[in-house]
Scaffold this motif. Structure first.
Motif, PDB file in Angstrom:
ATOM      1  N   ILE A  37      43.716  41.678  46.127  1.00 14.74           N
ATOM      2  CA  ILE A  37      43.150  43.002  45.896  1.00 14.74           C
ATOM      3  C   ILE A  37      41.620  43.024  45.959  1.00 14.74           C
ATOM      4  CG2 ILE A  37      45.132  43.739  44.536  1.00 14.74           C
ATOM      5  CD1 ILE A  37      43.437  43.366  42.017  1.00 14.74           C
ATOM      6  N   CYS A  56      46.273  56.698  44.345  1.00  9.97           N
ATOM      7  CA  CYS A  56      46.660  55.460  43.666  1.00  9.97           C
ATOM      8  C   CYS A  56      45.574  55.125  42.648  1.00  9.97           C
ATOM      9  CB  CYS A  56      46.840  54.338  44.676  1.00  9.97           C
ATOM     10  SG  CYS A  56      47.674  52.885  44.017  1.00  9.97           S
ATOM     11  N   MET A  60      44.719  48.620  41.181  1.00 10.18           N
ATOM     12  CA  MET A  60      46.024  48.162  41.618  1.00 10.18           C
ATOM     13  C   MET A  60      46.241  46.695  41.276  1.00 10.18           C
ATOM     14  SD  MET A  60      46.579  49.959  45.334  1.00 10.18           S
ATOM     15  CE  MET A  60      45.048  49.323  45.985  1.00 10.18           C
ATOM     16  N   CYS A  64      51.121  46.329  43.644  1.00 14.21           N
ATOM     17  CA  CYS A  64      50.823  47.706  44.040  1.00 14.21           C
ATOM     18  C   CYS A  64      50.235  47.757  45.448  1.00 14.21           C
ATOM     19  CB  CYS A  64      49.853  48.338  43.050  1.00 14.21           C
ATOM     20  SG  CYS A  64      50.463  48.513  41.366  1.00 14.21           S
ATOM     21  N   TRP A  65      49.259  46.870  45.713  1.00 14.63           N
ATOM     22  CA  TRP A  65      48.627  46.869  47.032  1.00 14.63           C
ATOM     23  C   TRP A  65      49.610  46.432  48.104  1.00 14.63           C
ATOM     24  CZ3 TRP A  65      45.684  48.952  50.227  1.00 14.63           C
ATOM     25  CH2 TRP A  65      45.176  48.300  51.351  1.00 14.63           C
ATOM     26  N   TRP A  68      51.553  49.518  48.883  1.00 18.42           N
ATOM     27  CA  TRP A  68      50.759  50.564  49.506  1.00 18.42           C
ATOM     28  C   TRP A  68      50.122  50.138  50.833  1.00 18.42           C
ATOM     29  CZ3 TRP A  68      49.327  55.623  48.949  1.00 18.42           C
ATOM     30  CH2 TRP A  68      49.738  56.292  47.791  1.00 18.42           C
ATOM     31  N   GLY A  69      49.566  48.938  50.900  1.00 12.83           N
ATOM     32  CA  GLY A  69      48.678  48.546  51.982  1.00 12.83           C
ATOM     33  C   GLY A  69      49.147  48.836  53.388  1.00 12.83           C
ATOM     34  N   SER A 103      41.652  50.196  53.349  1.00 11.01           N
ATOM     35  CA  SER A 103      41.738  48.849  52.809  1.00 11.01           C
ATOM     36  C   SER A 103      41.638  48.935  51.295  1.00 11.01           C
ATOM     37  CB  SER A 103      40.627  47.967  53.398  1.00 11.01           C
ATOM     38  OG  SER A 103      40.799  46.617  52.998  1.00 11.01           O
ATOM     39  N   CYS A 104      41.441  47.781  50.665  1.00 11.52           N
ATOM     40  CA  CYS A 104      41.409  47.701  49.212  1.00 11.52           C
ATOM     41  C   CYS A 104      40.234  46.837  48.789  1.00 11.52           C
ATOM     42  CB  CYS A 104      42.735  47.105  48.718  1.00 11.52           C
ATOM     43  SG  CYS A 104      42.766  46.655  46.983  1.00 11.52           S
ATOM     44  N   GLN A 109      41.650  51.545  46.581  1.00 13.38           N
ATOM     45  CA  GLN A 109      41.793  51.833  47.999  1.00 13.38           C
ATOM     46  C   GLN A 109      40.560  52.570  48.520  1.00 13.38           C
ATOM     47  OE1 GLN A 109      45.775  52.527  49.817  1.00 13.38           O
ATOM     48  NE2 GLN A 109      46.262  53.370  47.805  1.00 13.38           N
ATOM     49  N   ASN A 288      50.354  54.204  40.953  1.00 12.94           N
ATOM     50  CA  ASN A 288      50.397  52.746  40.803  1.00 12.94           C
ATOM     51  C   ASN A 288      51.762  52.346  40.254  1.00 12.94           C
ATOM     52  OD1 ASN A 288      47.660  52.807  41.403  1.00 12.94           O
ATOM     53  ND2 ASN A 288      47.156  51.255  39.902  1.00 12.94           N
ATOM     54  N   THR A 399      52.748  39.479  45.350  1.00 17.02           N
ATOM     55  CA  THR A 399      53.022  40.448  46.391  1.00 17.02           C
ATOM     56  C   THR A 399      54.522  40.495  46.641  1.00 17.02           C
ATOM     57  OG1 THR A 399      52.871  38.842  48.190  1.00 17.02           O
ATOM     58  CG2 THR A 399      50.806  39.906  47.470  1.00 17.02           C
TER      59      THR A 399
END
Length: 570
Positions: A37, A56, A60, A64-65, A68-69, A103-104, A109, A288, A399
């Protein structure tokens, strides 16, 4: 086109730079544990957290990422493909974050402004600078010049009308399918569904999120175009201020229905189970997955229902907003040439439907995220039983792909990964990220930030008239704060989980957001004056300040500090 025919690319697990900078110094991360992240950026990349901040919220987790990513990147590209702006071969998630639209960074984000402008340059009739102006309020003087192109015009003309006509039906179908699944699999915890391995349910939930969010992005694009059309019509009619009222009083917006159901709950017209079965996927920071929804902990709605019960019914407020919108339409038509009025009426009806559809899409993807939330926690519970985790929410610090590896017995040093990433996320939560930045952002400790004695802030979007009231600074939607009549809700962002609290406020001042934001939609529906996109309202305004919220000029002024010192701002 069915989104399931385009499954999202698997995220590559990559080690990133091991250090970061803040006002106080280096952020501690392990030399042996990657930080999904943290993010990376080339030195000249321009990023902004505007708008994405409410989708979001909060910082995160790696899980979460990972949900979402790639999903969000593919989804926004899909919206461009659906309108013919990009060809099918461009519907690919780049492995290089610098080439992506989003991106994050440190768990937040951010949009890659120039990368999105490059894509938007193929949209006929739209200047890439228009995107930056709509998003940021202005265009950087030194912004890279990106020329528009009409090379995709024939494709756009062929695809866009069908996309505009069919998208509403598609998103409603997806929402209804998602709701039926959420009730059965998540709310009722269907035993047959629970027998499936949690990792399978997680992967399916992520794909459900892609299916809904990709079509929601199409609706979001339609909203932006329709809003621009209405704003242009109002300006041409000689009253640009009509725009906010023309977008209000739509009726049938889900969040208005939710706030009314909360009022009914507080007045014992429906049961708590009735409310949760319908709205239980909402909750604080609901975008989230690493949070708690109302179905898991209904405590916040009990307080909000009790507070709502003694206030005006939301449906009555919405009815007044609807009446104001009709008057605004009459004024617009009166200032429009007779031959153009049918087109304006058609545009207004289409826009009203788009606003309703926008909230339906948001509800659909939030249900998918709650499905993912339940699956992650179930996976965590499985791993606790196997002695791999200390507690179920350890799963949020891996992840999706790492969870797959763990389930296959291929991931080592799990406890170290969880421990380091949990500590790192807490570091990020104690830091502020600029709303916009070039390259890697410079973080500041929240405790180090002190506002100068600024007495006025401006926003990017506003409406609803003018009101004076007491500022109430609220960090989280579940904060234990009573909003009294006359109070103004001042917050960093809003999402649908904030709607009941918003309905208790006499006005709204929100740091992050635009005219298409959830806060603006709900405020317009309930006839609440608002100023959104202030950037720093929660830092400049102080708890207890008496403030003037001017929705006609997007300005918030401090009239009196809580220490009793009156200020002359004339």
């Amino acid at each position: 086109m069915c989104c399931r025919s385009h499954p999202i690319l698997r995220s590559a697990i990559r080690c990133v730079e091991r250090s970061g900078s803040s006002k106080r110094g280096a952020i501690y991360v392990s030399a042996t544990v990657s930080d999904p992240i943290r993010g990376t950026s080339e030195p000249d990349r321009y990023w902004t957290c505007t708008n994405l901040g409410e989708a979001c919220p909060d910082v995160m987790s790696p899980m979460c990422w990972s949900i979402w990513g790639d999903s969000a990147e593919w989804s926004w590209l899909y919206s461009m493909y659906a309108f013919g702006v990009i060809p099918k071969k461009a519907l690919v998630v780049s492995p290089d974050m610098n080439d992506r639209g989003l991106s994050c960074f440190y768990g937040r984000q951010a949009f890659n402004v120039d990368a999105i402008k490059e894509t938007m340059s193929s949209l006929p009739g739209v200047s890439p600078d228009d995107f930056e102006r709509d998003l940021m309020g202005s265009v950087r003087p030194d912004a890279k010049k990106i020329e528009s192109s009409n090379r995709r015009l024939p494709v756009v003309l062929a695809k866009a009308p069908g996309t505009a006509i069919l998208t509403g039906k598609r998103i409603r179908k997806l929402h209804n399918r998602m709701y039926a699944k959420w009730v059965k699999v998540v709310y009722e915890s269907d035993p047959v569904s629970q027998e499936r391995p949690a990792i399978e349910r997680l992967l399916e939930a992520r794909q459900d999120f892609v299916d809904v969010f990709s079509v929601h992005c199409v609706v979001r694009f339609l909203f932006q175009g329709g809003q621009s059309g209405i704003a242009a019509a109002a300006a041409k009619a000689g009253d640009a201020a009509l725009t906010a009222d023309l977008l209000a009083g739509v009726g049938g917006v889900l969040e208005t229905t939710m706030t009314d159901d909360l009022w009914r709950l507080g007045n014992h017209e429906i049961s708590e189970d009735d409310f949760l079965r319908k709205w239980g996927y909402h909750g604080p920071n609901e975008g989230n997955p690493y949070t708690t929804s109302w179905r898991e902990d209904p405590t916040p709605i009990r307080y909000l229902a009790a507070a709502s019960a003694v206030r005006e019914r939301p449906n009555d407020r919405a009815a007044r907003s609807n009446a104001a919108a009709k008057k605004a339409e009459q004024r617009l038509l009166a200032g429009t040439p007779v031959l153009q009025r049918p087109a304006i009426r058609w545009l207004l009806r289409r826009m009203q439907n788009t606003i309703r559809t926008l909230q339906i899409g948001k509800a659909g993807y939030l249900m998918a995220l709650d499905e993912a939330r339940a699956a992650v926690k179930a996976f965590g519970a499985e791993r606790v039983q196997l002695g791999q985790f200390d507690e179920p929410d350890d799963a949020f610090f891996l992840t999706v792909e790492e969870c797959q590896q763990l389930a296959a017995g291929e991931l080592l040093n799990v406890r170290e990964i969880v421990s380091v990433r949990r500590a790192t996320r807490m570091e990020y939560k104690n830091m502020d990220l600029p709303l916009s930045f070039v390259g890697m952002p410079t973080l500041t400790q929240k405790s180090d930030w002190s506002a100068p004695d600024i007495l006025e802030v401006t926003g990017a979007a506003s409406g609803g008239g003018i009101i004076e009231g007491r500022a109430r600074i609220i960090e989280e939607a579940d904060d234990d704060i009573d909003l009294d009549p006359g109070d103004v809700l001042v917050c960093r962002f809003t999402d649908p989980g904030w709607a009941p609290l918003m309905a208790l406020a006499d006005a709204l001042v929100i740091d992050i957001g635009t005219s298409a934001s959830h806060g603006a939609v709900v405020a317009r529906e309930l006839g609440i004056p608002f100023v959104i996109g202030t950037g720093n309202g929660t830092r400049v305004l102080r708890e207890g300040d008496r403030i003037l919220v001017d929705g006609t000029t997007a300005v918030v002024k401090v009239l009196e500090r809580d220490i009793g010192r009156e200020l002359n701002l004339a």
